[in-house]
Design an enzyme around this catalytic site. Structure first.
Site, PDB file in Angstrom:
ATOM      1  N   GLU A  39      20.601  -5.967  -8.143  1.00 42.51           N
ATOM      2  CA  GLU A  39      20.859  -7.320  -7.593  1.00 42.51           C
ATOM      3  C   GLU A  39      19.833  -7.696  -6.520  1.00 42.51           C
ATOM      4  O   GLU A  39      19.578  -8.876  -6.284  1.00 42.51           O
ATOM      5  CB  GLU A  39      22.275  -7.393  -6.988  1.00 42.51           C
ATOM      6  CG  GLU A  39      23.374  -7.406  -8.035  1.00 42.51           C
ATOM      7  CD  GLU A  39      24.769  -7.576  -7.430  1.00 42.51           C
ATOM      8  OE1 GLU A  39      25.681  -7.931  -8.176  1.00 42.51           O
ATOM      9  OE2 GLU A  39      24.958  -7.330  -6.216  1.00 42.51           O
ATOM     10  N   HIS A  46      28.955 -12.777 -12.378  1.00 44.63           N
ATOM     11  CA  HIS A  46      29.447 -11.467 -12.826  1.00 44.63           C
ATOM     12  C   HIS A  46      30.353 -11.652 -14.045  1.00 44.63           C
ATOM     13  O   HIS A  46      31.539 -11.328 -14.010  1.00 44.63           O
ATOM     14  CB  HIS A  46      30.192 -10.766 -11.702  1.00 44.63           C
ATOM     15  CG  HIS A  46      29.383 -10.552 -10.453  1.00 44.63           C
ATOM     16  ND1 HIS A  46      29.056 -11.555  -9.568  1.00 44.63           N
ATOM     17  CD2 HIS A  46      28.811  -9.430  -9.941  1.00 44.63           C
ATOM     18  CE1 HIS A  46      28.339 -11.061  -8.572  1.00 44.63           C
ATOM     19  NE2 HIS A  46      28.172  -9.774  -8.774  1.00 44.63           N
ATOM     20  N   HIS A  69      27.240  -9.529  -1.307  1.00 39.63           N
ATOM     21  CA  HIS A  69      28.319 -10.470  -1.673  1.00 39.63           C
ATOM     22  C   HIS A  69      29.567  -9.741  -2.190  1.00 39.63           C
ATOM     23  O   HIS A  69      30.257 -10.217  -3.079  1.00 39.63           O
ATOM     24  CB  HIS A  69      27.796 -11.513  -2.667  1.00 39.63           C
ATOM     25  CG  HIS A  69      27.306 -10.956  -3.971  1.00 39.63           C
ATOM     26  ND1 HIS A  69      26.275 -11.532  -4.684  1.00 39.63           N
ATOM     27  CD2 HIS A  69      27.708  -9.892  -4.706  1.00 39.63           C
ATOM     28  CE1 HIS A  69      26.083 -10.833  -5.792  1.00 39.63           C
ATOM     29  NE2 HIS A  69      26.934  -9.845  -5.834  1.00 39.63           N
ATOM     30  N   HIS A 129      24.317  -0.013  -4.462  1.00 36.46           N
ATOM     31  CA  HIS A 129      25.663   0.265  -4.962  1.00 36.46           C
ATOM     32  C   HIS A 129      25.644   0.554  -6.454  1.00 36.46           C
ATOM     33  O   HIS A 129      24.834   0.008  -7.198  1.00 36.46           O
ATOM     34  CB  HIS A 129      26.669  -0.834  -4.635  1.00 36.46           C
ATOM     35  CG  HIS A 129      26.456  -2.207  -5.211  1.00 36.46           C
ATOM     36  ND1 HIS A 129      25.323  -2.957  -4.988  1.00 36.46           N
ATOM     37  CD2 HIS A 129      27.266  -2.987  -5.964  1.00 36.46           C
ATOM     38  CE1 HIS A 129      25.456  -4.143  -5.559  1.00 36.46           C
ATOM     39  NE2 HIS A 129      26.618  -4.195  -6.183  1.00 36.46           N
TER      40      HIS A 129
HETATM   41  C1  DHB Z   1      31.312  -5.066  -5.847  1.00 40.40           C
HETATM   42  C2  DHB Z   1      30.966  -6.092  -6.741  1.00 40.40           C
HETATM   43  C3  DHB Z   1      29.766  -6.749  -6.600  1.00 40.40           C
HETATM   44  O1  DHB Z   1      29.426  -7.772  -7.414  1.00 40.40           O
HETATM   45  C4  DHB Z   1      28.868  -6.404  -5.615  1.00 40.40           C
HETATM   46  O2  DHB Z   1      27.702  -7.064  -5.570  1.00 40.40           O
HETATM   47  C5  DHB Z   1      29.198  -5.387  -4.735  1.00 40.40           C
HETATM   48  C6  DHB Z   1      30.416  -4.722  -4.845  1.00 40.40           C
HETATM   49  C7  DHB Z   1      32.625  -4.377  -5.981  1.00 40.40           C
HETATM   50  O3  DHB Z   1      33.333  -4.626  -6.967  1.00 40.40           O
HETATM   51  O4  DHB Z   1      32.980  -3.613  -5.068  1.00 40.40           O
HETATM   52 FE    FE Z   2      27.439  -8.376  -7.258  1.00 37.31          FE
END
Ligand code: DHB
Ligand code: FE
Length: 285
Positions: free
Chosen positions: A240, A59, A12, A193
């Site tokens: 996540e 978030h 997302h 990530h």
């Molecule tokens: C980013 C933020 C998110 O919540 C995520 O799930 C993936 C990437 C970002 O800020 O790039």
């Molecule tokens: Fe996220």
């Protein structure tokens, strides 16, 4: 009775929403990301659900460190789009399904999961970006959406096992709702990530693809993986991914005798922003 027809899994990443909102989807960088969802938008039009039960994480937009619900179900009639710092995304407001949401809350709480009931909540990119990826840019979202927010931001976070079992409880809840609704359960977030600290930008393709393999073939086993593995292997925000186990637990084969789902679509791409993008569509047979 209502029934779960399919589950959908997708990252997302907020930059994906910004690319759509600013008309940049045809740029080569973004074309590679959006190409993985062309099939999915077609599939959504061919297999429209009545309701999406959308598992995501907030978030720090609806919730903050003041109140941290582990599992929060949105029971409102509608949900406004959150302003995450640049104004709310130009996407339709989210229409809920208060009757089904209240039924699921009743059933799941009686199955011993302590849900927080939320009658007013703004929804952020965790929920709207998956809708955009799957539905494009319509004037109104094509169906009702029940937001289900999971805390994966502030420790302690729920275990994979708890998420998988919660999915089973959600399946029972939907199956006991006395109206012939087609319900999809979506799990969002991930894949690997890390947005902060010395390991920012961490991507682990091998781990991500093994996660997809195991989510399809042996989610029970996958649900036993401790959260530290996610963080170590997939980065601090890779956690996540435990939310995907809620959607997977809601599929027929999480109960004895249930048939394994049909893999309609699978996609993996790096990069989008600082993140790996993963996507699956699983259909109940
Ligand atoms: C980013 C933020 C998110 O919540 C995520 O799930 C993936 C990437 C970002 O800020 O790039
Ligand atoms: Fe996220």
């Amino acid at each position: 009775m209502a029934r779960i027809t399919a589950s959908v899994y997708t990252s997302h990443v907020p930059a994906i929403g910004a690319a759509l909102d600013h008309g940049r989807t045809h740029e080569p960088y973004w074309q590679k990301v959006f190409s993985g969802y062309e099939f999915s938008r077609h599939w959504m039009r061919e297999n429209p659900p009545d309701v999406i039960f959308l598992v995501y994480n907030d978030h720090a937009n609806a919730f903050s460190l003041e109140i941290i619900p582990t599992f929060a179900i949105g029971t409102a009639a509608e949900f406004a789009v959150a302003d995450e710092g640049w104004g709310p995304r130009p996407v339709p407001k989210v229409i809920g399904h208060p009757e089904l949401a209240a039924h699921i809350a009743q059933s799941v709480i009686q199955q011993d999961f302590d849900l927080t009931i939320v009658n007013r909540m703004e929804v952020d990119h965790g929920l709207t970006v998956p809708l955009s990826l799957m539905c494009g840019q319509p004037a109104a979202w094509p169906c009702a959406v029940i937001p289900f927010a999971v805390n994966v931001v502030q420790y302690p976070v729920p275990s994979g096992r708890r998420c998988f079992n919660l999915g089973k409880a959600i399946r029972k809840a939907v199956g006991s709702y006395d109206e012939p609704l087609k319900v999809q359960v979506w799990g969002t977030g991930g894949m690997s990530h890390q947005l902060q600290g010395p390991r920012a930008g961490l991507i682990n393709r091998e781990w991500d693809n093994a996660f997809l393999d195991e989510l399809i073939a042996d989610p029970e086993r996958l649900s036993g993986r401790p959260h530290i593995d996610y963080v170590r292997e997939a980065g601090s925000e890779g956690i996540e991914l435990v939310m995907w186990l809620i959607a997977r637990g809601a599929m027929n084969d999480s109960e004895p005798g249930g048939k394994p789902p049909h893999v309609q679509h699978r996609f993996y791409h790096v990069p989008a922003s600082n993140t790996a993008v993963g996507h699956l569509i699983l259909e109940n047979r």
